[in-house]
Design a protein around this motif. Structure first.
Motif, mmCIF file in Angstrom:
data_model
loop_
_atom_site.group_PDB
_atom_site.id
_atom_site.type_symbol
_atom_site.label_atom_id
_atom_site.label_comp_id
_atom_site.label_asym_id
_atom_site.label_seq_id
_atom_site.Cartn_x
_atom_site.Cartn_y
_atom_site.Cartn_z
ATOM 1 N N VAL A 99 0.844 -1.206 0.000
ATOM 2 C CA VAL A 99 0.000 0.000 0.000
ATOM 3 C C VAL A 99 0.872 1.247 0.000
ATOM 4 C CG1 VAL A 99 -1.600 1.345 1.435
ATOM 5 C CG2 VAL A 99 -2.016 -1.072 1.041
ATOM 6 N N ARG A 100 1.923 1.242 0.790
ATOM 7 C CA ARG A 100 2.834 2.399 0.831
ATOM 8 C C ARG A 100 3.560 2.588 -0.496
ATOM 9 N NH1 ARG A 100 4.209 6.705 0.697
ATOM 10 N NH2 ARG A 100 5.928 7.636 1.809
ATOM 11 N N ILE A 101 3.961 1.501 -1.133
ATOM 12 C CA ILE A 101 4.607 1.590 -2.449
ATOM 13 C C ILE A 101 3.620 2.138 -3.473
ATOM 14 C CG2 ILE A 101 5.519 0.171 -4.347
ATOM 15 C CD1 ILE A 101 6.880 -1.545 -2.194
ATOM 16 N N ARG A 102 2.370 1.724 -3.384
ATOM 17 C CA ARG A 102 1.328 2.232 -4.303
ATOM 18 C C ARG A 102 1.137 3.735 -4.132
ATOM 19 N NH1 ARG A 102 -1.853 3.207 -8.208
ATOM 20 N NH2 ARG A 102 -4.038 2.677 -8.150
ATOM 21 N N GLU A 103 1.172 4.216 -2.886
ATOM 22 C CA GLU A 103 1.054 5.646 -2.643
ATOM 23 C C GLU A 103 2.255 6.413 -3.190
ATOM 24 O OE1 GLU A 103 0.624 6.041 1.569
ATOM 25 O OE2 GLU A 103 -1.446 5.316 1.569
ATOM 26 N N ALA A 104 3.442 5.844 -3.045
ATOM 27 C CA ALA A 104 4.661 6.552 -3.456
ATOM 28 C C ALA A 104 4.885 6.506 -4.959
ATOM 29 C CB ALA A 104 5.866 5.957 -2.732
ATOM 30 N N TYR A 105 4.614 5.366 -5.603
ATOM 31 C CA TYR A 105 4.941 5.194 -7.016
ATOM 32 C C TYR A 105 3.721 5.217 -7.932
ATOM 33 C CZ TYR A 105 9.627 3.874 -5.580
ATOM 34 O OH TYR A 105 10.879 3.877 -5.041
ATOM 35 N N GLY A 106 2.545 4.951 -7.396
ATOM 36 C CA GLY A 106 1.350 4.914 -8.231
ATOM 37 C C GLY A 106 1.128 3.587 -8.923
ATOM 38 N N CYS A 107 1.923 2.570 -8.610
ATOM 39 C CA CYS A 107 1.760 1.233 -9.188
ATOM 40 C C CYS A 107 2.322 0.204 -8.218
ATOM 41 C CB CYS A 107 2.460 1.137 -10.546
ATOM 42 S SG CYS A 107 4.240 1.282 -10.438
ATOM 43 N N ILE A 108 1.994 -1.067 -8.476
ATOM 44 C CA ILE A 108 2.527 -2.142 -7.631
ATOM 45 C C ILE A 108 3.284 -3.179 -8.459
ATOM 46 C CG2 ILE A 108 0.894 -1.889 -5.741
ATOM 47 C CD1 ILE A 108 -0.750 -4.136 -6.960
ATOM 48 N N GLU A 109 3.661 -2.803 -9.669
ATOM 49 C CA GLU A 109 4.467 -3.683 -10.510
ATOM 50 C C GLU A 109 5.943 -3.443 -10.191
ATOM 51 O OE1 GLU A 109 3.286 -6.015 -12.587
ATOM 52 O OE2 GLU A 109 1.265 -5.453 -12.009
ATOM 53 N N GLU A 110 6.661 -4.524 -9.928
ATOM 54 C CA GLU A 110 8.045 -4.419 -9.492
ATOM 55 C C GLU A 110 8.940 -3.779 -10.546
ATOM 56 O OE1 GLU A 110 11.338 -7.351 -7.451
ATOM 57 O OE2 GLU A 110 9.829 -8.195 -8.763
ATOM 58 N N ASP A 111 8.777 -4.162 -11.808
ATOM 59 C CA ASP A 111 9.647 -3.624 -12.851
ATOM 60 C C ASP A 111 9.415 -2.130 -13.086
ATOM 61 O OD1 ASP A 111 7.159 -4.129 -13.863
ATOM 62 O OD2 ASP A 111 7.834 -5.102 -15.698
ATOM 63 N N GLU A 112 8.170 -1.663 -12.921
ATOM 64 C CA GLU A 112 7.890 -0.237 -13.086
ATOM 65 C C GLU A 112 8.497 0.584 -11.954
ATOM 66 O OE1 GLU A 112 3.757 0.579 -13.711
ATOM 67 O OE2 GLU A 112 3.547 -1.060 -15.142
ATOM 68 N N THR A 113 8.429 0.077 -10.721
ATOM 69 C CA THR A 113 9.008 0.817 -9.603
ATOM 70 C C THR A 113 10.530 0.864 -9.709
ATOM 71 O OG1 THR A 113 8.968 -1.171 -8.223
ATOM 72 C CG2 THR A 113 7.106 0.331 -8.038
ATOM 73 N N ILE A 114 11.140 -0.219 -10.175
ATOM 74 C CA ILE A 114 12.591 -0.224 -10.365
ATOM 75 C C ILE A 114 12.977 0.769 -11.460
ATOM 76 C CG2 ILE A 114 14.538 -1.622 -11.171
ATOM 77 C CD1 ILE A 114 13.247 -4.000 -9.702
ATOM 78 N N ALA A 115 12.198 0.827 -12.538
ATOM 79 C CA ALA A 115 12.477 1.777 -13.611
ATOM 80 C C ALA A 115 12.350 3.221 -13.112
ATOM 81 C CB ALA A 115 11.525 1.543 -14.779
ATOM 82 N N MET A 116 11.353 3.497 -12.258
ATOM 83 C CA MET A 116 11.201 4.846 -11.698
ATOM 84 C C MET A 116 12.378 5.199 -10.799
ATOM 85 S SD MET A 116 7.229 5.129 -10.703
ATOM 86 C CE MET A 116 5.961 4.513 -11.787
#
Length: 189
Positions: free
Chosen positions: A100-117
């Motif tokens: 939930v915290r990752i979703r708030e910070a990045y806007g997604c819960i896909e691992e590859d998208e958060t790593i790319a960001m």
């Protein structure tokens, strides 16, 4: 026939490998948590099936029954699994809170998208202008050994004398009066 006699072990192994595959192959963090839950449940089933003895009863002694006449199931594995279930629930709850915290910070819960960001943020930080501390160090206002701060550099630096030549402001105590500098004297350095 021997293979079918261990049906519970095969079910545990299949569930375990399915959960492991979900953890490894999925990029969605919720699916990873579901896979982790499947893996943990498979381990629970495996341990519970190990503790169960065919034809065995609960290890409760009743008056008049000899211990040699009855076979008992081992209760230790069941007790250990009760503790493991509590830990599993806590792990899942913590994992969901992090998702939930990752979703708030990045806007997604896909691992590859958060790593790319994250990678894009690191490249942007490398391209940032120098910090105020870097500019002060280049002008000679700070010693070179002082660590750089991450505050952004303003458009223009104010014209100031180097810190060594500026007079120090008078020190004031809690009463608002000016404190005098400690005197050198007897017993003082």
């Amino acid at each position: 026939m021997e293979m079918l006699g261990h049906f519970n072990y095969w079910v545990s192994i299949i569930l375990m490998m399915t959960g492991f595959y979900a953890v490894i192959a999925s990029t969605n963090m919720v699916k990873k948590l579901i896979g982790l839950g499947m893996f943990q449940t498979a381990v629970f089933l495996l341990y519970i099936s190990i503790g169960k003895v065919r034809g065995g009863t609960a290890p409760i002694l009743i008056d008049g029954v000899a211990a040699g006449d009855v076979s008992f199931s081992n209760p230790l594995t069941h007790v250990l699994i009760l503790t493991a279930i509590v830990v599993s629930i806590a792990t899942t709850a913590l994992g969901l809170a992090i998702v939930v915290r990752i979703r708030e910070a990045y806007g997604c819960i896909e691992e590859d998208e958060t790593i790319a960001m994250d990678m894009a943020d690191e490249r942007a930080e490398d391209a940032m202008p120098p910090t105020i501390a870097d500019a002060k160090r280049r002008l000679g206002w700070l010693p070179r050994s002082q660590a750089a701060s991450r505050a952004p550099l303003p458009a223009q630096l104010p014209d100031r004398k180097p810190a060594a030549s500026r007079p120090l402001a008078p020190r004031k105590g809690p009463t608002g009066r000016r404190k005098s500098a400690p005197r050198k004297g007897k017993g003082r350095p």
